[in-house]
Design a protein around this motif. Structure first.
Motif, mmCIF file in Angstrom:
data_model
loop_
_atom_site.group_PDB
_atom_site.id
_atom_site.type_symbol
_atom_site.label_atom_id
_atom_site.label_comp_id
_atom_site.label_asym_id
_atom_site.label_seq_id
_atom_site.Cartn_x
_atom_site.Cartn_y
_atom_site.Cartn_z
ATOM 1 N N UNK A 90 0.819 -1.207 0.000
ATOM 2 C CA UNK A 90 0.000 0.000 0.000
ATOM 3 C C UNK A 90 0.857 1.262 0.000
ATOM 4 N N UNK A 91 2.028 1.225 0.665
ATOM 5 C CA UNK A 91 2.898 2.391 0.756
ATOM 6 C C UNK A 91 4.019 2.375 -0.275
ATOM 7 N N UNK A 92 4.016 1.370 -1.153
ATOM 8 C CA UNK A 92 5.055 1.233 -2.175
ATOM 9 C C UNK A 92 6.441 1.139 -1.518
ATOM 10 N N UNK A 93 6.540 0.330 -0.484
ATOM 11 C CA UNK A 93 7.784 0.145 0.249
ATOM 12 C C UNK A 93 8.166 -1.343 0.266
ATOM 13 N N UNK A 94 8.067 -2.009 -0.865
ATOM 14 C CA UNK A 94 8.400 -3.431 -0.962
ATOM 15 C C UNK A 94 9.919 -3.565 -1.095
ATOM 16 N N UNK A 95 10.522 -4.293 -0.171
ATOM 17 C CA UNK A 95 11.972 -4.462 -0.181
ATOM 18 C C UNK A 95 12.416 -5.311 -1.364
ATOM 19 N N UNK A 96 13.722 -5.250 -1.635
ATOM 20 C CA UNK A 96 14.238 -6.010 -2.774
ATOM 21 C C UNK A 96 14.619 -7.435 -2.387
ATOM 22 N N UNK A 97 14.676 -7.747 -1.081
ATOM 23 C CA UNK A 97 15.050 -9.098 -0.657
ATOM 24 C C UNK A 97 14.309 -9.445 0.629
ATOM 25 N N UNK A 98 13.720 -10.640 0.672
ATOM 26 C CA UNK A 98 13.005 -11.138 1.845
ATOM 27 C C UNK A 98 13.639 -12.459 2.269
ATOM 28 N N UNK A 99 13.746 -12.636 3.576
ATOM 29 C CA UNK A 99 14.178 -13.906 4.144
ATOM 30 C C UNK A 99 13.000 -14.482 4.919
ATOM 31 N N UNK A 100 12.483 -15.620 4.479
ATOM 32 C CA UNK A 100 11.340 -16.277 5.107
ATOM 33 C C UNK A 100 11.837 -17.519 5.826
ATOM 34 N N UNK A 101 11.623 -17.572 7.134
ATOM 35 C CA UNK A 101 12.122 -18.693 7.916
ATOM 36 C C UNK A 101 11.012 -19.259 8.784
ATOM 37 N N UNK A 189 15.508 -23.404 0.646
ATOM 38 C CA UNK A 189 16.562 -24.055 1.446
ATOM 39 C C UNK A 189 17.904 -23.359 1.233
ATOM 40 N N UNK A 190 17.882 -22.030 1.397
ATOM 41 C CA UNK A 190 19.066 -21.235 1.070
ATOM 42 C C UNK A 190 20.225 -21.535 2.008
ATOM 43 N N UNK A 215 13.609 -13.727 -3.019
ATOM 44 C CA UNK A 215 12.829 -14.379 -1.971
ATOM 45 C C UNK A 215 13.641 -15.592 -1.489
ATOM 46 N N UNK A 216 14.172 -15.496 -0.294
ATOM 47 C CA UNK A 216 14.973 -16.579 0.271
ATOM 48 C C UNK A 216 14.169 -17.286 1.354
ATOM 49 N N UNK A 217 14.182 -18.602 1.333
ATOM 50 C CA UNK A 217 13.433 -19.403 2.306
ATOM 51 C C UNK A 217 14.371 -20.415 2.946
ATOM 52 N N UNK A 218 14.213 -20.602 4.257
ATOM 53 C CA UNK A 218 15.069 -21.545 4.971
ATOM 54 C C UNK A 218 14.370 -22.033 6.228
ATOM 55 N N UNK A 236 9.640 -14.268 10.372
ATOM 56 C CA UNK A 236 9.583 -15.555 11.070
ATOM 57 C C UNK A 236 8.146 -16.084 10.973
ATOM 58 N N UNK A 237 7.954 -17.141 10.221
ATOM 59 C CA UNK A 237 6.625 -17.754 10.100
ATOM 60 C C UNK A 237 6.446 -18.747 11.247
ATOM 61 N N UNK A 238 5.468 -18.506 12.073
ATOM 62 C CA UNK A 238 5.280 -19.309 13.274
ATOM 63 C C UNK A 238 4.463 -20.565 12.968
ATOM 64 N N UNK A 239 4.473 -21.466 13.924
ATOM 65 C CA UNK A 239 3.631 -22.654 13.810
ATOM 66 C C UNK A 239 2.156 -22.250 13.890
ATOM 67 N N UNK A 240 1.330 -22.920 13.113
ATOM 68 C CA UNK A 240 -0.093 -22.602 13.083
ATOM 69 C C UNK A 240 -0.762 -23.224 14.302
ATOM 70 N N UNK A 241 -1.531 -22.466 15.080
ATOM 71 C CA UNK A 241 -2.182 -23.026 16.274
ATOM 72 C C UNK A 241 -3.159 -24.145 15.915
ATOM 73 N N UNK A 242 -3.401 -25.009 16.896
ATOM 74 C CA UNK A 242 -4.282 -26.151 16.661
ATOM 75 C C UNK A 242 -5.698 -25.719 16.318
ATOM 76 N N UNK A 243 -6.172 -24.641 16.938
ATOM 77 C CA UNK A 243 -7.541 -24.189 16.658
ATOM 78 C C UNK A 243 -7.694 -23.810 15.191
ATOM 79 N N UNK A 244 -6.710 -23.114 14.636
ATOM 80 C CA UNK A 244 -6.788 -22.728 13.226
ATOM 81 C C UNK A 244 -6.621 -23.940 12.323
ATOM 82 N N UNK A 245 -5.800 -24.872 12.738
ATOM 83 C CA UNK A 245 -5.658 -26.091 11.937
ATOM 84 C C UNK A 245 -6.967 -26.876 11.912
ATOM 85 N N UNK A 246 -7.629 -26.979 13.047
ATOM 86 C CA UNK A 246 -8.905 -27.714 13.072
ATOM 87 C C UNK A 246 -9.942 -27.041 12.176
#
Length: 373
Positions: A90-101, A189-190, A215-218, A236-246
């Motif tokens: 929305x603010x046009x502030x998308x970075x050029x590199x992301x690390x997703x873990x 798997x960087x 886009x780097x993922x590890x 940091x992508x967290x574990x999905x809670x059990x309630x949302x998984x159900x």
């Protein structure tokens, strides 16, 4: 008898000569022999109706692929990540590199693909710009969804981890995008890249061309050099809670016209351990185990997962607390006969001990649906 240069004058007339015999076998150039003449009174039989072609069966797609999120709205359990990315677009502030873990199956590669679509989407009218809500119908979105977009390259760093691979990648990044707005490089798997490959990537990662996004993922963030992390925005992508998984599994079971018992659903959510992909794989297996009735029962899921009976775990806990060794050994033998893993039994005992401790401290937790006991 007089003769001429071309033969005798009294040569027989051509009309009086007999017809030559029909040729037998293939002709000089391999042509098929002529068909025998059909008698005028013979009537040709009608041609049989054309047989409709049987369409090829569509290959089965596992639930984890069939219901893979295609936009930020469908990405579950990652509210902070989704909110940050929406505001960045929305603010046009998308970075050029992301690390997703994060752990396996929480949406790292899926998030990278959604960002690639959001960056290259042109909208249904072909005039749109980068948006946090990719349309899914424009040529760019369709090509990325089908994994055939020339400017979105997904590389496995485990098998492309050498310095020569990075040099080849840097050479390709010199050219402008062939079709889309941005070139998006997804390195999965960087952490498997070699030290020399990391060093060769530093300058390009710090100052990439304007039309390039990384886009780097590890799953092992601690193995990534600090010089790489300092050049990326880390999520940091967290574990999905059990309630949302159900809730997620219940929705998918409804779409697949499958009935599943609540206790079985809770078992699958616990066994998934916060991983959406692992949970969907277990749900796929449980549906196959249910057979043509499309019904998933608690007993079937317990046998499939090799879990000990909850009642047996409670009895075992009571026997241990009472010091009844003979009863405890008998219960363990019965669990072993049913195929329960002894390590799983010990894990269940630890979870039960933790649960009882929490219930003693906070009695209101008895209404928590994740506590099936």
């Amino acid at each position: 008898m007089s003769s001429t240069l071309f033969g005798p004058d009294d040569a027989p007339d051509e009309a009086a000569l007999p017809e030559p015999p029909a040729p037998e076998g293939p002709g000089l150039f391999g042509d098929a022999p002529p068909l025998a003449p059909v008698a005028p009174q013979a009537v040709a039989s009608p041609a049989p109706p054309p047989v409709a072609a049987v369409p090829a069966a569509t290959p089965y797609r596992v639930l984890a692929r069939k219901y893979r999120p295609s936009n930020f709205e469908e990405l579950i359990g990652q509210d902070a990540l989704v909110r940050t990315l929406r505001n960045a677009f929305a603010q046009n502030r998308v970075a050029h590199a992301f690390m997703l873990t994060g752990v396996r199956g929480v949406g790292k590669t899926t998030t990278a693909r959604i960002i690639a679509r959001a960056l290259n989407c042109i909208g249904p009218d072909g005039k749109g710009g980068p948006t946090p809500e990719p349309c899914g119908v424009c040529p760019e979105c369709l090509a990325i969804l089908a994994d055939r977009h020339p400017d979105v390259q997904e590389l496995d760093a485990a098998s492309n981890n050498g310095i020569d691979d990075v040099r080849e990648l840097r050479e390709r990044l010199r050219y402008r995008p062939a079709q889309g707005r941005f070139k998006v490089i997804i390195l999965d798997e960087v952490h498997m890249m070699s030290t020399a490959a990391f060093n060769a990537l530093l300058k390009t990662l710090e100052e990439p061309p304007a039309q390039v996004k990384f886009m780097l993922a590890t799953t092992e963030l601690r193995k990534v050099p600090a010089t790489i992390l300092s050049r990326c925005q880390t999520f940091h992508l967290k574990r999905v809670p059990q309630a949302e998984l159900r809730a997620h599994f219940t929705r998918i079971a409804g779409l697949e016209a499958v009935t599943i018992e609540p206790e079985a659903l809770a078992m699958l959510a616990r066994a998934a351990d916060g991983s959406v992909r692992d949970g969907l794989s277990l749900l796929d297996q449980a549906i196959a185990l249910g057979g043509p009735d499309n019904a998933v029962t608690t007993e079937a899921v317990r046998d499939m997962l090799g879990l000990a009976d909850r009642a047996m775990v409670l009895e075992l806990m009571e026997a241990l607390m009472a010091g009844d060794t003979a009863t405890a050994l008998g219960l363990l033998e019965r669990a072993h006969e049913r195929g329960a893993d002894p390590a799983v039994v010990l894990q269940d005992l630890l979870e039960l001990t933790h649960t009882l401790t929490r219930l003693r401290s906070v009695p209101s937790l008895k209404d928590d649906p994740s506590l099936t006991e």
